[in-house]
Design a protein around this motif. Structure first.
Motif, PDB file in Angstrom:
ATOM      1  N   GLY A  93       0.781  -1.220   0.000  1.00 34.18           N
ATOM      2  CA  GLY A  93       0.000   0.000   0.000  1.00 34.18           C
ATOM      3  C   GLY A  93       0.819   1.279   0.000  1.00 34.18           C
ATOM      4  N   GLU A  94       2.148   1.161   0.089  1.00 34.32           N
ATOM      5  CA  GLU A  94       2.997   2.350   0.159  1.00 34.32           C
ATOM      6  C   GLU A  94       4.040   2.446  -0.950  1.00 34.32           C
ATOM      7  OE1 GLU A  94       4.803   3.039   3.990  1.00 34.32           O
ATOM      8  OE2 GLU A  94       3.014   2.287   5.016  1.00 34.32           O
ATOM      9  N   LYS A  95       4.761   1.347  -1.181  1.00 35.51           N
ATOM     10  CA  LYS A  95       5.866   1.420  -2.146  1.00 35.51           C
ATOM     11  C   LYS A  95       6.363   0.036  -2.510  1.00 35.51           C
ATOM     12  CE  LYS A  95      10.662   2.151  -1.064  1.00 35.51           C
ATOM     13  NZ  LYS A  95      11.754   2.860  -0.487  1.00 35.51           N
ATOM     14  N   PHE A  96       6.976  -0.046  -3.680  1.00 28.89           N
ATOM     15  CA  PHE A  96       7.726  -1.251  -4.037  1.00 28.89           C
ATOM     16  C   PHE A  96       8.873  -0.868  -4.951  1.00 28.89           C
ATOM     17  CE2 PHE A  96       4.080  -1.264  -6.984  1.00 28.89           C
ATOM     18  CZ  PHE A  96       4.709  -1.307  -8.219  1.00 28.89           C
ATOM     19  N   THR A  97       9.878  -1.739  -4.946  1.00 32.56           N
ATOM     20  CA  THR A  97      11.052  -1.561  -5.799  1.00 32.56           C
ATOM     21  C   THR A  97      11.287  -2.868  -6.525  1.00 32.56           C
ATOM     22  OG1 THR A  97      12.019  -0.025  -4.211  1.00 32.56           O
ATOM     23  CG2 THR A  97      13.519  -0.988  -5.801  1.00 32.56           C
ATOM     24  N   TYR A  98      11.584  -2.770  -7.818  1.00 31.39           N
ATOM     25  CA  TYR A  98      11.940  -3.970  -8.566  1.00 31.39           C
ATOM     26  C   TYR A  98      13.141  -3.701  -9.448  1.00 31.39           C
ATOM     27  CZ  TYR A  98       8.914  -1.995 -12.324  1.00 31.39           C
ATOM     28  OH  TYR A  98       8.315  -1.195 -13.276  1.00 31.39           O
ATOM     29  N   SER A  99      13.815  -4.786  -9.828  1.00 35.37           N
ATOM     30  CA  SER A  99      15.012  -4.688 -10.652  1.00 35.37           C
ATOM     31  C   SER A  99      14.820  -5.442 -11.950  1.00 35.37           C
ATOM     32  CB  SER A  99      16.222  -5.295  -9.927  1.00 35.37           C
ATOM     33  OG  SER A  99      16.527  -4.563  -8.780  1.00 35.37           O
ATOM     34  N   MET A 100      15.302  -4.812 -13.012  1.00 26.00           N
ATOM     35  CA  MET A 100      15.439  -5.475 -14.301  1.00 26.00           C
ATOM     36  C   MET A 100      16.919  -5.846 -14.420  1.00 26.00           C
ATOM     37  SD  MET A 100      13.037  -2.861 -16.428  1.00 26.00           S
ATOM     38  CE  MET A 100      13.512  -1.431 -15.493  1.00 26.00           C
ATOM     39  N   ALA A 101      17.360  -6.351 -15.533  1.00 27.60           N
ATOM     40  CA  ALA A 101      18.744  -6.797 -15.681  1.00 27.60           C
ATOM     41  C   ALA A 101      19.749  -5.705 -15.303  1.00 27.60           C
ATOM     42  CB  ALA A 101      18.991  -7.269 -17.103  1.00 27.60           C
ATOM     43  N   ASP A 102      19.501  -4.483 -15.755  1.00 29.03           N
ATOM     44  CA  ASP A 102      20.490  -3.425 -15.542  1.00 29.03           C
ATOM     45  C   ASP A 102      19.906  -2.146 -14.935  1.00 29.03           C
ATOM     46  OD1 ASP A 102      18.949  -2.740 -17.698  1.00 29.03           O
ATOM     47  OD2 ASP A 102      20.610  -2.030 -18.925  1.00 29.03           O
ATOM     48  N   ARG A 103      18.660  -2.221 -14.468  1.00 26.36           N
ATOM     49  CA  ARG A 103      18.006  -1.002 -13.970  1.00 26.36           C
ATOM     50  C   ARG A 103      17.114  -1.321 -12.785  1.00 26.36           C
ATOM     51  NH1 ARG A 103      14.793   1.820 -18.259  1.00 26.36           N
ATOM     52  NH2 ARG A 103      14.123  -0.210 -18.944  1.00 26.36           N
ATOM     53  N   GLU A 104      16.790  -0.260 -12.042  1.00 27.35           N
ATOM     54  CA  GLU A 104      15.915  -0.394 -10.885  1.00 27.35           C
ATOM     55  C   GLU A 104      14.778   0.625 -10.998  1.00 27.35           C
ATOM     56  OE1 GLU A 104      16.913   0.765  -6.530  1.00 27.35           O
ATOM     57  OE2 GLU A 104      17.636  -1.295  -6.831  1.00 27.35           O
ATOM     58  N   VAL A 105      13.608   0.245 -10.471  1.00 30.52           N
ATOM     59  CA  VAL A 105      12.419   1.098 -10.496  1.00 30.52           C
ATOM     60  C   VAL A 105      11.821   1.122  -9.095  1.00 30.52           C
ATOM     61  CG1 VAL A 105      10.109   1.415 -11.479  1.00 30.52           C
ATOM     62  CG2 VAL A 105      11.947   0.461 -12.894  1.00 30.52           C
ATOM     63  N   THR A 106      11.410   2.313  -8.652  1.00 33.86           N
ATOM     64  CA  THR A 106      10.713   2.463  -7.381  1.00 33.86           C
ATOM     65  C   THR A 106       9.377   3.140  -7.643  1.00 33.86           C
ATOM     66  OG1 THR A 106      12.774   2.668  -6.140  1.00 33.86           O
ATOM     67  CG2 THR A 106      10.788   3.495  -5.062  1.00 33.86           C
ATOM     68  N   VAL A 107       8.305   2.584  -7.083  1.00 28.22           N
ATOM     69  CA  VAL A 107       6.968   3.152  -7.223  1.00 28.22           C
ATOM     70  C   VAL A 107       6.462   3.468  -5.820  1.00 28.22           C
ATOM     71  CG1 VAL A 107       4.641   2.833  -8.156  1.00 28.22           C
ATOM     72  CG2 VAL A 107       6.596   1.738  -9.288  1.00 28.22           C
ATOM     73  N   ILE A 108       6.078   4.734  -5.596  1.00 24.85           N
ATOM     74  CA  ILE A 108       5.606   5.185  -4.289  1.00 24.85           C
ATOM     75  C   ILE A 108       4.159   5.646  -4.402  1.00 24.85           C
ATOM     76  CG2 ILE A 108       5.934   6.901  -2.449  1.00 24.85           C
ATOM     77  CD1 ILE A 108       8.928   6.911  -3.242  1.00 24.85           C
ATOM     78  N   PHE A 109       3.341   5.216  -3.448  1.00 31.18           N
ATOM     79  CA  PHE A 109       1.926   5.576  -3.378  1.00 31.18           C
ATOM     80  C   PHE A 109       1.734   6.402  -2.109  1.00 31.18           C
ATOM     81  CE2 PHE A 109       2.477   1.677  -5.617  1.00 31.18           C
ATOM     82  CZ  PHE A 109       1.526   1.666  -6.629  1.00 31.18           C
ATOM     83  N   LYS A 110       1.219   7.635  -2.254  1.00 28.94           N
ATOM     84  CA  LYS A 110       1.010   8.492  -1.087  1.00 28.94           C
ATOM     85  C   LYS A 110      -0.416   9.009  -1.095  1.00 28.94           C
ATOM     86  CE  LYS A 110       2.892  12.099   1.634  1.00 28.94           C
ATOM     87  NZ  LYS A 110       3.348  13.388   1.761  1.00 28.94           N
ATOM     88  N   GLU A 111      -1.190   8.540  -0.127  1.00 32.45           N
ATOM     89  CA  GLU A 111      -2.593   8.946  -0.049  1.00 32.45           C
ATOM     90  C   GLU A 111      -2.684  10.360   0.508  1.00 32.45           C
ATOM     91  OE1 GLU A 111      -6.735   6.714   0.756  1.00 32.45           O
ATOM     92  OE2 GLU A 111      -5.223   6.427   2.307  1.00 32.45           O
ATOM     93  N   ASP A 112      -3.554  11.158  -0.125  1.00 23.02           N
ATOM     94  CA  ASP A 112      -3.790  12.536   0.290  1.00 23.02           C
ATOM     95  C   ASP A 112      -5.300  12.765   0.251  1.00 23.02           C
ATOM     96  OD1 ASP A 112      -3.662  15.221   0.906  1.00 23.02           O
ATOM     97  OD2 ASP A 112      -2.881  15.834  -1.056  1.00 23.02           O
TER      98      ASP A 112
END
Length: 151
Positions: A93-112
């Motif tokens: 419900g807040e965030k996740f991080t995942y990795s591909m072969a050579d890169r990383e992604v972070t997704v953040i969810f902030k309720e307002d």
């Protein structure tokens, strides 16, 4: 001269130096936004940058070490690719991080209140201009916003 392991580490750090961030404010609560962003049934409805493309299939094993996979392709069948990643961190419900072969992604969810801000930060790849990458990821996030708010 650097040792091969040190050189590889330096190259990886340099590649990860170009971070791109895209954002959207979704008119929905974080529970719905999280569900629509992570559930394969919904992912296939919004995960493409252009109306001439689609996402015919997706799977998501949402746990640390689990695999995310989505097929993205032109509707006319002229081109397509599989987007795959492994989860490194998940805070439900807040965030996740995942990795591909050579890169990383972070997704953040902030309720307002009754809205949720979604922020996606990713390492740029070196095949396409930064602006093109940013525009493509922003278009996908905009599709997500539209789909989530109308369903």
């Amino acid at each position: 001269m650097e040792k091969p392991d040190e050189l590889l580490s330096t190259i990886k750090k340099l590649k990860m130096g170009n971070k791109i961030t895209v954002t959207a404010t979704i008119n929905a609560g974080v529970k719905k936004v999280w569900d629509y962003y992570t559930n394969p049934e919904h992912i296939t409805k919004w995960n493409f940058a252009d109306p001439s493309w689609h996402c015919p299939s997706a799977s998501n094993d949402m746990q640390v070490g689990g695999k995310y996979s989505a097929r993205m392709e032109a509707k006319d069948g002229s081109f397509g690719f599989d987007f795959e990643a492994i989860y490194d961190e998940i805070i439900n419900g807040e965030k996740f991080t995942y990795s591909m072969a050579d890169r990383e992604v972070t997704v953040i969810f902030k309720e307002d209140g009754s809205k949720t801000d979604v922020t996606v930060t990713f390492d740029a790849e070196d095949q396409n201009p930064l602006e093109m990458q940013k525009n493509g990821w922003q278009a996908i996030l905009n599709n997500f916003k539209q789909y989530t708010e109308t369903n």
